[in-house]
Design an enzyme around this catalytic site. Structure first.
Site, PDB file in Angstrom:
ATOM      1  N   ASP A  12      -0.153   5.877   0.867  1.00  0.00           N
ATOM      2  CA  ASP A  12      -1.019   5.995   1.433  1.00  0.00           C
ATOM      3  C   ASP A  12      -0.087   7.529   0.864  1.00  0.00           C
ATOM      4  OD1 ASP A  12      -1.838   4.166   1.792  1.00  0.00           O
ATOM      5  OD2 ASP A  12      -1.807   4.029   3.587  1.00  0.00           O
ATOM      6  N   GLU A  49       1.076  -1.011  -0.141  1.00  0.00           N
ATOM      7  CA  GLU A  49       0.343   0.122  -0.583  1.00  0.00           C
ATOM      8  C   GLU A  49       0.859   1.555   0.291  1.00  0.00           C
ATOM      9  OE1 GLU A  49      -3.526   2.080   2.930  1.00  0.00           O
ATOM     10  OE2 GLU A  49      -3.456  -0.261   2.844  1.00  0.00           O
ATOM     11  N   GLU A  84      -2.653   9.925   2.790  1.00  0.00           N
ATOM     12  CA  GLU A  84      -4.616  10.983   3.840  1.00  0.00           C
ATOM     13  C   GLU A  84      -4.384  11.874   3.496  1.00  0.00           C
ATOM     14  OE1 GLU A  84      -5.995   6.392   5.779  1.00  0.00           O
ATOM     15  OE2 GLU A  84      -4.140   7.682   6.351  1.00  0.00           O
TER      16      GLU A  84
END
Length: 297
Positions: free
Chosen positions: A101, A99, A103
């Site tokens: 990310d 993953e 955010e």
């Protein structure tokens, strides 16, 4: 004519090079949750996600990718966005997933947004870094970019590098390079941790909260048994070897010195690994604070 290049993902999977082009949300994505809270607008050029006290919303790409450059323009939740998290990320599936990310952690009115980045490989994260934005991301669209190749992962905002995660597999640090990932985006409530460690909760009287997405561009390796491409292998693939030059390193140092919020502590094992990785390179860090960021960037 489209040229096919081999890709070691699975025996029956093709790997194709796609040119960077403005995506159409109808063609490239599917809504994954939230029902009518997720809306594709303007003939597929724009997409909005909303959050209320009952549910958030999200979408994902129809295709999986193995390496590439992913650009998305976002305009984040305006006003009091405390407790909310808006996301743009890549992820595979399963317990040992990879993953990458972006955010965006909301905040109470007048306080800056926090950008939270993380990298998972083989199910292991613990590589978080947070910085505050130096502009208001709610009044206009800004471009957020993930460059992912076999050597490194680069996070950029308006083409300014804010973080680099290098491949140190040779020293035992896992790096995501073999699992195809989809693009995901979501808007959800995380007031147990998102704003000031969970001390500031979501004010539901301000709902619904809305974030806007547009101009999803992907210059990528797309994988899948039925993948189709209209671009040639000669298209721009600068992302495949993209690194950071001296100017880029200076921009990252500027972000770290002026806008860094937190860097999650690494384990002692990781700390020793970082020291070994950099002890022979006197130019890899210039100060104690920069040394502690080496593993993260």
């Amino acid at each position: 004519m489209t040229k096919f290049t081999p890709c070691v993902v699975a025996l029956t999977i093709s790997c194709l090079i796609l040119a960077a082009s403005a995506g159409n949300f109808y063609d490239d994505t599917v809504i994954t949750f939230g029902g009518e809270r997720a809306k594709i607008l303007n003939g597929g050029q724009d997409l909005s996600l909303s959050l209320d006290q009952y549910s958030g919303s999200g979408f994902q790409s129809k295709h999986e990718y193995l390496f590439g450059r992913f650009d998305m323009q976002l305009k984040l939740v305006r006003g009091d966005s405390a407790g909310t998290v808006t996301t743009f990320y890549l992820s595979s599936q399963g317990a040992g997933h990879d993953e990458i990310d972006f955010e965006f952690l909301g905040n109470s009115s007048g306080n800056p947004y926090t950008i939270h980045t993380n990298v998972y490989s083989q199910g292991k994260g613990n590589k978080e870094q947070q910085c505050h934005l130096w502009f208001d991301p709610t009044t206009a669209f800004h471009t957020y970019t993930i460059v992912w190749n076999s050597q490194r992962i680069i996070f950029l905002i308006d083409n300014i590098p804010v973080r680099v995660f290098n491949n140190h597999e040779a020293s035992g640090v896992p790096f995501p390079k073999s699992q195809p990932m989809r693009v995901y985006a979501s808007l959800w409530n995380a007031d147990d941790w998102a704003t000031q460690g969970g001390r500031v909760k979501t004010d539901w009287t301000k709902a619904p909260f809305t974030a806007s997405y547009r101009k999803f561009n992907a210059n990528v390796n797309k994988v899948g048994p039925n993948s189709k491409s209209t671009s040639s292998q000669n298209e721009n693939q600068a992302w495949s070897t993209q690194g950071i030059d001296a100017a880029g390193r200076n921009r990252i140092r500027w972000v770290q010195s002026k806008h860094m919020a937190t860097t999650i502590a690494m384990t002692i094992k990781d700390f020793r690994m970082v020291f070994l990785l950099n002890a022979s390179d006197p130019d890899s860090y210039k100060s104690a604070s920069e040394f502690f960021h080496i593993f993260i960037v």
